[in-house]
Design a protein around this motif. Sequence first.
Motif, short mmCIF file in Angstrom:
data_model
loop_
_atom_site.label_atom_id
_atom_site.label_comp_id
_atom_site.label_asym_id
_atom_site.label_seq_id
_atom_site.Cartn_x
_atom_site.Cartn_y
_atom_site.Cartn_z
N CYS A 94 34.70 42.02 44.13
CA CYS A 94 35.73 43.06 44.09
C CYS A 94 36.08 42.58 42.36
CB CYS A 94 36.40 43.11 44.49
SG CYS A 94 36.63 43.71 46.07
N ARG A 95 36.32 41.30 41.80
CA ARG A 95 36.67 41.80 40.41
C ARG A 95 35.19 41.76 39.44
NH1 ARG A 95 36.86 36.19 41.11
NH2 ARG A 95 35.86 35.23 39.41
N LEU A 96 34.61 41.32 40.14
CA LEU A 96 33.36 41.41 39.09
C LEU A 96 32.49 43.05 39.57
CD1 LEU A 96 31.00 38.49 40.62
CD2 LEU A 96 31.64 38.56 38.12
N HIS A 97 33.41 43.44 40.18
CA HIS A 97 32.76 45.09 40.00
C HIS A 97 34.21 45.87 40.21
CE1 HIS A 97 28.57 44.34 41.06
NE2 HIS A 97 28.22 43.53 41.50
N GLY A 98 34.97 45.60 39.62
CA GLY A 98 36.07 46.60 39.70
C GLY A 98 36.79 47.42 40.56
N TYR A 99 36.39 46.42 41.98
CA TYR A 99 37.18 47.30 43.28
C TYR A 99 38.12 46.06 43.31
CZ TYR A 99 32.24 48.23 44.52
OH TYR A 99 31.33 49.21 44.11
N ASP A 100 39.18 47.24 43.83
CA ASP A 100 40.43 46.53 44.45
C ASP A 100 39.89 46.13 45.78
OD1 ASP A 100 43.39 49.19 43.13
OD2 ASP A 100 42.87 47.30 41.96
N ILE A 101 41.07 44.69 46.25
CA ILE A 101 40.85 44.34 47.31
C ILE A 101 42.48 44.19 48.12
CG2 ILE A 101 40.99 42.67 46.53
CD1 ILE A 101 38.95 41.58 48.87
N TYR A 102 42.22 44.59 49.43
CA TYR A 102 43.82 44.12 50.33
C TYR A 102 43.41 43.01 51.13
CZ TYR A 102 47.51 45.10 52.90
OH TYR A 102 48.66 45.49 54.09
N TYR A 103 43.89 42.65 51.34
CA TYR A 103 43.95 41.73 52.32
C TYR A 103 44.88 41.78 53.93
CZ TYR A 103 42.60 37.71 55.38
OH TYR A 103 42.18 36.51 55.77
N ASN A 104 44.35 42.38 54.96
CA ASN A 104 45.46 42.48 56.16
C ASN A 104 45.59 41.53 56.83
OD1 ASN A 104 47.28 44.58 57.66
ND2 ASN A 104 45.37 43.82 59.03
N ASN A 105 47.13 40.86 57.06
CA ASN A 105 47.09 39.98 58.21
C ASN A 105 48.02 39.93 58.81
OD1 ASN A 105 48.54 39.60 56.69
ND2 ASN A 105 48.17 37.56 56.25
N ALA A 106 48.18 41.66 59.54
CA ALA A 106 49.51 41.89 60.50
C ALA A 106 48.39 42.89 61.23
CB ALA A 106 50.65 42.80 59.21
N LEU A 107 49.05 42.54 62.73
CA LEU A 107 48.87 43.71 63.33
C LEU A 107 49.59 44.61 63.22
CD1 LEU A 107 47.25 43.58 66.15
CD2 LEU A 107 48.99 42.82 67.18
N LEU A 108 48.67 45.70 62.78
CA LEU A 108 49.73 47.11 62.93
C LEU A 108 50.18 47.69 64.12
CD1 LEU A 108 48.22 48.66 58.95
CD2 LEU A 108 49.94 46.29 60.12
#
Lengths: 414, 414
Positions: free
Chosen positions: A152-166
Motif C-alpha cells: 500500500c505504501r508503494l502504491h499510495g493506498y490507505d490501509i485499515y486493519y480491523n481486529n474487532a468483532l463488529l
Amino acid sequence: MVSSDPSYHTVPTMAKSSTHFHRSKTSIFLSDGCLFLGGAFSALLIVGVFFSFTTPIPSNIPNLGSVTTNPDLRLDPPDRTFYDDPEMGYTMEKKVHNWDKKREEWLKHHPSFAAGAKERIMTVTGSQPKPCKNPIGDHLLLRFFKNKVDYCRLHGYDIYYNNALLHPKMFGYWAKYPVVKAAMLAHPEAEWIYWVDSDALFTDMDFKLPLERYKDHNLVVHGWPRLIHEKRSWTGLNAGVFLIRNCQWSLDFMDVWASMGPQTPNYEKWGKTLRSTFKDKFFPESDDQTGLAYLIAIEKDKWADKIYLESEYFFEGYWEEIKVSERYGELREKFVRGGDEVVGRLKRPFITHFTGCQPCSGDHNHMYSADACWNGMLRALNFADNQVLRPHGYMHPDLGDNGVTPIPSDYPPP
Amino acid sequence: MVSSDPSYHTVPTMAKSSTHFHRSKTSIFLSDGCLFLGGAFSALLIVGVFFSFTTPIPSNIPNLGSVTTNPDLRLDPPDRTFYDDPEMGYTMEKKVHNWDKKREEWLKHHPSFAAGAKERIMTVTGSQPKPCKNPIGDHLLLRFFKNKVDYCRLHGYDIYYNNALLHPKMFGYWAKYPVVKAAMLAHPEAEWIYWVDSDALFTDMDFKLPLERYKDHNLVVHGWPRLIHEKRSWTGLNAGVFLIRNCQWSLDFMDVWASMGPQTPNYEKWGKTLRSTFKDKFFPESDDQTGLAYLIAIEKDKWADKIYLESEYFFEGYWEEIKVSERYGELREKFVRGGDEVVGRLKRPFITHFTGCQPCSGDHNHMYSADACWNGMLRALNFADNQVLRPHGYMHPDLGDNGVTPIPSDYPPP
C-alpha cells in the motif's frame, strides 16, 4: 491519494473522531478552597499561556496556517453532511439509502479530495481480537500485515486493519462484511474498498490493479464463469480477496449477500440451499464464498453483469496451484495451463493466498502438511520482502531463512 | 505526502525493486525437439498476444498513460542519480558523503516529490525476525503496529516496518541504526525519519508533530536538559522515539553514535565510560540511550545545538508516569507537575511508551508486575483504537475488553 483520513476529522453527531472523557474545569475549581483555587488557577494560566505558544491547536479546529499538501479536512468547509443525520448507520442492520448522492455531495463539500477520487482505494484486512491459538499465528499475521502495508505504501493506498468483532453473531468469514460496510460509509473519499484476507500476501510489489478493466463493474473476485454457471463449483471463485465499489449497488448487494449469514434466521436453510446447488461444497454451514457463487449463478440477472470474474492474472492466487515451494524456492518459472484457467507465464503472482493453511488457529486443511504451509508462507513472505528490501540495500539470499545480507555492489540488476 | 515509494521504482545498479529469477527463453527452445518447439512457441505466442491486451505493463517501464495524482517515479525522468554510483552504500560501514547535495539533486530530478518535501515524514518501526518468546508477544506487536498504521494513515505519513536484522552484530536497541540509515538513503523524498519503538503507541490520534519547533534542529528526543547536563541521569532522555532529519549531519552523528555499539572493538570500553559518566545506569553494556546522553553532555559543542530535548508534550510518554490505568481506566485527568518536567493538563498523551514491559520477550522489568504491563497496554491500545473506531461507527465501551458496540445515535459528541 488520501493522506489524511477525512472521516476522522469530520464532526458528525454519530461518529466523532475522538473520545474525550473529562470533568469540567468548573467542578475542580469549586470543590476546593481559595488558596488551592488561586494556586491551581495560576498554574493553569501559566501552562495555558505556555501551551498557546508551543502546542499546536487540536486538529478539530480549522487550522488555516497548516502548511500541508495533503487533502486535509481542516481546509475544507465544515458544513453539515449526511453524518449529521441521526438515522445514518454503520451497522449491517441499518439500511442506507441514496449513498451515491451522499458520496457525491460529500466530495463536493470536500474539494481537496476531488483529485484522484475515481481511483482511490482503501485496503481493508484484519484478524480476530484475541491472540491466535497457533503459537506462531500472530507472528505470521504480523508479517502478512507488514507485507500489505509495504504494498500500500508503494502504491499510495490507505490501509485499515480491523481486529474487532463488529457484529457478535457474524463470526469467521462473515465478520468481514460489517467491516467493509463501515469502511465504505466512513470513507466516502474512497472509490473502492479492497478486502484482502489476513492469509493472503502481495508477491508482486510492482503490479498495479488494472482499474480501467473494472470501470463498468462494482465487484471483482478471482473466478471462472464456467465453473460457476456450468460446473457449479464452490471454488469457482474466491471470496478472500475482492474489490468492491463504494456505491449503493454494493451496499444493496452486501445486504443480500450477508443475509445468508449466521446472524439471520435463515442461516441453516441457506447452508442446505448452497450445498444442494454447489455439490462439491463439503461443509454444511452457509459460507460467504458459496453464497456469492450462488448469487452470480442463480440470481444472475440481478447481479452478474456488475460482478467481474477475473482470471487473467493472479488477482487471488491459490498457493498450492502457484507451487510456492518450487516457484519461490527453485528459482524457476512454471507455466501452468488448464481448462478455463490460463495462468500464463507470470514471473511473480500478484497475490498468493494461503487458503486452507489457517495461520491463526493452526487448524490447516489436512490436504496439506503443517510444514508445507509454514515453509510456503515463509518463502513467499521473504520473496515479497526482497522486493521491498532491495531498494534499502539488503536482501534475503535464502528464502527459507529470515537472514539478510547487504546487496553486493556488483549484484546484477533485475 | 509520498504515495508511491520512489526508491522502489528507481532503477539503480545497487538497489533494484525486484528480484527476478528466470531462465532465458533461449535455453527452453533449444533444448527440445522441433515438435515441442513449435507447440511451445505457438502457446507462448497465443498467451503473449492475450496478455499484451490484458495485462498491465510492469511498472518499471514508464507508463505515461497512468492516471494518477500520486507522486510517481514513472512520470519523472529516469536520469542517472547517485544510486547508480557503485560506491553508494546503505550499510553502517559505508560512509556517505555530500548527502545534502545528493538529496537536493534527487529532488530536482523528481519534481513530483517537490510538494511537501520539507515536511515529509517516513515513520520506521520494527521487531525481531523470529516469533516472540512471550506467547502473547506477537499479538501485542501486531496491535501496536496497527496503531501506528492508523496514526500514519490519518496524518499522511509513510510507514515502514523492519523485521530483519540488518547487521549481524548490532542486536537489541542497536539494531535500529542500520534501519534508520537505510531508510534515509532509500527515501531521499523524506525530510524526517521518525523512529518509534515497537512498544510505543500513539494515544492521541489528532496530535500533529509541531515540525516548525524543530526547524533549526536535526534530532528530536523526549528529554530534560538539566537531567542530562547536571544530574547526568541515563533516563534524562529516551531513545525509543526520535525524529531525525534526513541530512549529512544526521549520517555523521549516527556514525559516531553507533560507534559505541557491539559491532565495534570499543564496545566494552564504552560500557564502562557510559556507566562512569551516568552513575544511575545500572547495566554494564553500552546502550544507545546513554550513548546519546553522553554525546549531548560531553561532546556538547559538537552536537548539542542541533539536538532538541522536547519535554513540553509527551513526544514520548513513559507509561508509568502517565498512570495508564488511572488515566485510561478511570476517565479522569491527571495533572502532573515535577521539576523540569511540566507536563501540563493534557487530556491525551501523544505517545505512551511501555518501556520496561518487553512485550516480545515477556522479560519485563521487575519493578512492574506482568499484569500491570499487559493490562496497561490493553487499555492504552483500546483507548487509541476508540479514536479510530468512532468514525467507523463503533467503540470499545470497556477499555479492558476488546468487545465493541455500535455507537448509539444519541451518543454525545466529544
